[in-house]
Design a protein around this motif. Structure first.
Motif, PDB file in Angstrom:
ATOM      1  N   GLU A  82      52.351  53.398  86.896  1.00 18.31           N
ATOM      2  CA  GLU A  82      51.107  54.240  87.316  1.00 18.31           C
ATOM      3  C   GLU A  82      50.078  53.299  87.901  1.00 18.31           C
ATOM      4  OE1 GLU A  82      49.479  56.250  84.205  1.00 18.31           O
ATOM      5  OE2 GLU A  82      51.061  57.662  83.869  1.00 18.31           O
ATOM      6  N   MET A  83      50.456  52.019  87.966  1.00 15.08           N
ATOM      7  CA  MET A  83      49.263  50.884  88.621  1.00 15.08           C
ATOM      8  C   MET A  83      48.150  51.175  87.960  1.00 15.08           C
ATOM      9  SD  MET A  83      50.940  50.340  92.590  1.00 15.08           S
ATOM     10  CE  MET A  83      50.886  52.237  93.014  1.00 15.08           C
ATOM     11  N   THR A  84      47.741  51.232  86.838  1.00 16.71           N
ATOM     12  CA  THR A  84      46.604  51.454  86.176  1.00 16.71           C
ATOM     13  C   THR A  84      46.389  50.580  85.109  1.00 16.71           C
ATOM     14  OG1 THR A  84      46.575  53.867  86.833  1.00 16.71           O
ATOM     15  CG2 THR A  84      45.054  53.263  84.970  1.00 16.71           C
ATOM     16  N   LEU A  85      45.068  49.871  84.953  1.00 16.88           N
ATOM     17  CA  LEU A  85      44.601  49.051  83.914  1.00 16.88           C
ATOM     18  C   LEU A  85      43.501  49.341  83.343  1.00 16.88           C
ATOM     19  CD1 LEU A  85      45.068  46.019  82.358  1.00 16.88           C
ATOM     20  CD2 LEU A  85      43.671  45.163  84.350  1.00 16.88           C
ATOM     21  N   ILE A  86      43.641  49.333  82.139  1.00 17.79           N
ATOM     22  CA  ILE A  86      42.385  49.831  81.137  1.00 17.79           C
ATOM     23  C   ILE A  86      41.927  48.454  80.324  1.00 17.79           C
ATOM     24  CG2 ILE A  86      41.130  51.521  79.857  1.00 17.79           C
ATOM     25  CD1 ILE A  86      43.066  53.436  80.701  1.00 17.79           C
ATOM     26  N   ALA A  87      40.898  48.036  80.570  1.00 20.22           N
ATOM     27  CA  ALA A  87      40.557  46.721  79.634  1.00 20.22           C
ATOM     28  C   ALA A  87      39.088  46.777  79.190  1.00 20.22           C
ATOM     29  CB  ALA A  87      40.907  45.561  80.281  1.00 20.22           C
ATOM     30  N   ARG A  88      38.908  45.871  78.069  1.00 16.33           N
ATOM     31  CA  ARG A  88      37.698  45.736  77.504  1.00 16.33           C
ATOM     32  C   ARG A  88      36.964  44.802  78.399  1.00 16.33           C
ATOM     33  NH1 ARG A  88      40.622  46.187  73.029  1.00 16.33           N
ATOM     34  NH2 ARG A  88      40.378  48.431  71.966  1.00 16.33           N
ATOM     35  N   PRO A 100      36.013  33.254  83.274  1.00 13.98           N
ATOM     36  CA  PRO A 100      35.455  34.487  84.072  1.00 13.98           C
ATOM     37  C   PRO A 100      36.189  35.895  83.388  1.00 13.98           C
ATOM     38  CG  PRO A 100      36.962  33.319  85.447  1.00 13.98           C
ATOM     39  CD  PRO A 100      36.649  32.416  84.202  1.00 13.98           C
ATOM     40  N   THR A 101      35.493  36.868  83.245  1.00 12.31           N
ATOM     41  CA  THR A 101      36.013  38.014  82.415  1.00 12.31           C
ATOM     42  C   THR A 101      36.072  39.315  83.568  1.00 12.31           C
ATOM     43  OG1 THR A 101      33.683  38.737  82.068  1.00 12.31           O
ATOM     44  CG2 THR A 101      34.777  37.361  80.479  1.00 12.31           C
ATOM     45  N   LEU A 102      36.822  40.237  83.243  1.00 11.06           N
ATOM     46  CA  LEU A 102      37.041  41.466  83.879  1.00 11.06           C
ATOM     47  C   LEU A 102      35.572  42.279  84.115  1.00 11.06           C
ATOM     48  CD1 LEU A 102      39.333  42.780  85.435  1.00 11.06           C
ATOM     49  CD2 LEU A 102      39.820  44.215  83.328  1.00 11.06           C
ATOM     50  N   GLY A 103      34.875  42.284  82.875  1.00  9.58           N
ATOM     51  CA  GLY A 103      33.625  43.194  82.829  1.00  9.58           C
ATOM     52  C   GLY A 103      32.861  42.346  83.929  1.00  9.58           C
ATOM     53  N   LEU A 136      28.661  47.305  80.415  1.00 10.48           N
ATOM     54  CA  LEU A 136      30.194  48.085  80.382  1.00 10.48           C
ATOM     55  C   LEU A 136      30.972  47.661  79.054  1.00 10.48           C
ATOM     56  CD1 LEU A 136      31.081  46.889  83.930  1.00 10.48           C
ATOM     57  CD2 LEU A 136      30.408  49.115  83.327  1.00 10.48           C
ATOM     58  N   THR A 137      31.788  48.861  78.550  1.00  8.87           N
ATOM     59  CA  THR A 137      32.624  48.647  77.572  1.00  8.87           C
ATOM     60  C   THR A 137      33.894  48.937  77.932  1.00  8.87           C
ATOM     61  OG1 THR A 137      32.047  50.881  76.907  1.00  8.87           O
ATOM     62  CG2 THR A 137      30.644  49.027  75.702  1.00  8.87           C
ATOM     63  N   GLU A 138      34.384  49.401  78.877  1.00 14.24           N
ATOM     64  CA  GLU A 138      35.603  49.575  79.067  1.00 14.24           C
ATOM     65  C   GLU A 138      35.563  49.898  80.588  1.00 14.24           C
ATOM     66  OE1 GLU A 138      38.567  51.929  76.484  1.00 14.24           O
ATOM     67  OE2 GLU A 138      38.284  53.219  78.006  1.00 14.24           O
ATOM     68  N   VAL A 139      36.754  49.405  81.328  1.00 11.18           N
ATOM     69  CA  VAL A 139      36.821  49.495  82.937  1.00 11.18           C
ATOM     70  C   VAL A 139      38.417  49.637  83.315  1.00 11.18           C
ATOM     71  CG1 VAL A 139      35.112  47.844  83.408  1.00 11.18           C
ATOM     72  CG2 VAL A 139      37.366  47.080  83.414  1.00 11.18           C
ATOM     73  N   VAL A 140      38.545  50.887  84.112  1.00  6.64           N
ATOM     74  CA  VAL A 140      39.985  51.267  84.400  1.00  6.64           C
ATOM     75  C   VAL A 140      39.880  51.006  86.083  1.00  6.64           C
ATOM     76  CG1 VAL A 140      41.347  53.218  84.604  1.00  6.64           C
ATOM     77  CG2 VAL A 140      39.481  53.189  83.028  1.00  6.64           C
ATOM     78  N   LEU A 141      40.947  49.963  86.160  1.00  4.74           N
ATOM     79  CA  LEU A 141      41.080  49.692  87.679  1.00  4.74           C
ATOM     80  C   LEU A 141      42.434  49.824  88.074  1.00  4.74           C
ATOM     81  CD1 LEU A 141      39.496  46.162  87.164  1.00  4.74           C
ATOM     82  CD2 LEU A 141      38.983  47.604  88.881  1.00  4.74           C
TER      83      LEU A 141
END
Length: 364
Positions: A62-68, A104-107, A171-176
């Motif tokens: 689905e080409m979807t990433l969910i991460a903290r 470096p972090t995703l947030g 931010l506590t969760e991101v969907v990319l």
């Protein structure tokens, strides 16, 4: 009852408790991920998101990433590459520029809307952000968006939070959205050219349908990158070579795009500024900046100038952000005026009425 502060929370609930308590006591907080995006001189207790880490869900199909938010960017890159995918907006790693020990972090990527050379073709981080969970300045847990494109009704708050640098919410969760890695790439190189000539080259190349994915000028050399499938890549490369023959381009494999992305040429000392401008203004701005005693490079086809040197470039370029201070003083972000300032203040009052989230960072 006052909540005992743990400023390295491991859960969204802990973030909510901390922010609710700080809101009640009007205690300012410095919001930090890896501390690798911009130097923040604001002195306060630091709310570190480094322990709020980990991938929640990654669906390659689905080409979807969910991460903290505290998930390290290098780990994300490695995980996606193992599936032949990547973050299409190519976020830069500025550790070399800032000289810190953080990761470096995703947030941090989302909070800074950090985007590299491929922004020219695929858009910025916020264009690939499908949704977020966040805690506002009152401690309320909120969410916006979802896991697929075009499922948002009303105001898309995720786009608002991207680039807010932690001044509106935590931010506590991101969907990319992720995209496939390009199997092949090549670069056309134009050595010994000025910014004026580089802009002519960029304008000619970017007006074609050949999907240039990088256009930069560093150290007197202009670079054009094309990526894609091997067969079509050769066709696009050859067409660009013919179109730009007057400037005697050379073909370079293994061009230094990671170094360009990470501004490695300006690692080390000296104040460093990130300047957004109209590409057509870039040559004249660079001329004025060099007259101040510094040096420049271009990215995004001239839409982004990196300036290292003395003085304050905002007299020439209003949209200048001070990324590395090294003795420079004053606000990191350009002062806002008029309707933009009123809109900014209204958003801050809505999301963070007590003004506890990174005060002074973007509103000085």
């Amino acid at each position: 009852m006052t909540v005992a502060l743990d400023l390295a929370p491991t859960s969204e609930a802990e973030v909510s408790e901390i922010l609710a308590d700080c809101h009640a006591r009007r205690t300012p907080l410095r919001i930090a991920g890896g501390g690798t995006r911009i130097e923040n001189p604001f002195l306060a207790e630091t709310l570190s998101l480094s322990r709020l880490s980990g991938v929640v869900t990654y669906s390659p199909g689905e080409m979807t990433l969910i991460a903290r938010p505290g998930t390290p960017l290098p780990e994300v890159r490695q995980m996606l590459a193992a599936e032949g995918q990547a973050l299409a907006f190519e976020p830069p790693d500025l550790r070399g520029v800032l000289g810190g020990n953080g990761t470096p972090t995703l947030g941090g990527v989302v909070a800074a809307n950090a985007s590299g050379p491929r922004r020219l073709l695929t858009g910025a981080c916020r264009d690939h952000l499908l949704g977020v969970r966040f805690v506002d300045g009152r401690g309320r847990v909120l969410k916006n968006g979802g896991r697929v494109m075009k499922n948002v009704t009303g105001l898309d708050l995720s786009k608002l939070l991207a680039g807010s640098h932690g001044t509106l919410a935590v931010l506590t969760e991101v969907v990319l959205k992720t995209l496939p890695l390009s199997p092949a790439r090549t670069t056309l190189v134009f050595p010994g050219v000025t910014e004026t000539t580089a802009l002519r080259i960029f304008t000619a190349a970017l007006s074609t349908p050949f999907e240039v994915s990088g256009a930069a000028h560093v150290g007197g050399t202009a670079y054009l990158r094309v990526e894609g499938l091997e067969g079509q890549l050769a066709y696009r490369r050859d067409r660009l070579l013919a179109l730009l023959a007057d400037w005697q381009p050379q073909v370079m494999e293994g061009a230094p795009w990671d170094a360009i992305r990470d501004v490695a040429h300006f690692a080390g000392g000296g104040p460093l500024w990130r300047i957004l401008c109209k590409p057509t203004d870039a040559p004249s701005l660079c001329q004025g900046l060099r007259a101040m005693g510094g040096d420049c490079s271009l990215d995004w086809g001239g839409g982004l100038i990196w300036y290292r040197g003395p003085g304050n470039p905002r007299g020439l370029a209003p949209h200048a952000t001070l990324v590395r201070r090294d003795g420079a003083t004053g606000p990191a972000f350009p002062p806002l005026t008029g309707a933009v300032a009123r809109l900014h203040d209204g958003l801050r009052r809505t999301f963070d009425p007590a003004g506890i989230l990174n005060p002074g960072l973007m509103d000085a």
